[in-house]
Motif scaffolding. Sequence first.
Motif, PDB file in Angstrom:
ATOM      1  N   ILE A  90       0.754  -1.339   0.014  1.00 32.16           N
ATOM      2  CA  ILE A  90      -0.156  -0.092  -0.050  1.00 32.16           C
ATOM      3  C   ILE A  90       0.972   1.022   0.052  1.00 32.16           C
ATOM      4  N   VAL A  91       0.749   2.193  -0.972  1.00 34.79           N
ATOM      5  CA  VAL A  91       1.504   3.427  -1.118  1.00 34.79           C
ATOM      6  C   VAL A  91       0.472   4.385  -0.831  1.00 34.79           C
ATOM      7  N   ALA A  92       0.679   5.163   0.270  1.00 34.74           N
ATOM      8  CA  ALA A  92      -0.409   6.415   0.559  1.00 34.74           C
ATOM      9  C   ALA A  92       0.165   7.493  -0.393  1.00 34.74           C
ATOM     10  N   ILE A  93       1.422   7.713  -0.674  1.00 37.49           N
ATOM     11  CA  ILE A  93       1.908   8.481  -1.547  1.00 37.49           C
ATOM     12  C   ILE A  93       3.452   8.318  -1.719  1.00 37.49           C
ATOM     13  N   ASP A  94       3.709   8.329  -3.178  1.00 43.07           N
ATOM     14  CA  ASP A  94       5.207   8.281  -3.527  1.00 43.07           C
ATOM     15  C   ASP A  94       5.776   9.660  -4.075  1.00 43.07           C
ATOM     16  N   LEU A  95       6.820  10.053  -3.899  1.00 48.05           N
ATOM     17  CA  LEU A  95       7.420  11.336  -4.456  1.00 48.05           C
ATOM     18  C   LEU A  95       8.470  11.099  -4.806  1.00 48.05           C
TER      19      LEU A  95
END
Length: 121
Positions: free
Chosen positions: A89-94
Amino acid sequence: MKVHEVIISLGSNENQEANLEKAREQLTQLMTEVHFTSAIWTDPIATSRKERYLNQLCKATTAFGEGLLCEVLKETEKRIGRTKNEDGIVAIDLDLLLYDGQRHHLRDWSRDYVKNLLSEL
């Protein structure tokens, strides 16, 4: 003060629209001349999870040095909800894709969504 041109990729496979919105707000506060591409849905790559990703690119300028910018991006991910043990699960990847003309995350440059979104910058 030297200004650096950057391109950052944004991606999320959990609460995608809300998490991308939070990331856009944070990036807009951290940098100048910020421009976002449209967001597009993509299928997951190299994971057993089935949740689709919402991906977007950001082009901006910053006074941050490269190392500091990477640290700031990781801190921003944590604030939005990214954890180390996320089980796919990736809430956010920057990810920093470009810093003053130097490419990073080289595999990402060959992804279709990156190629397509680059045309919007």
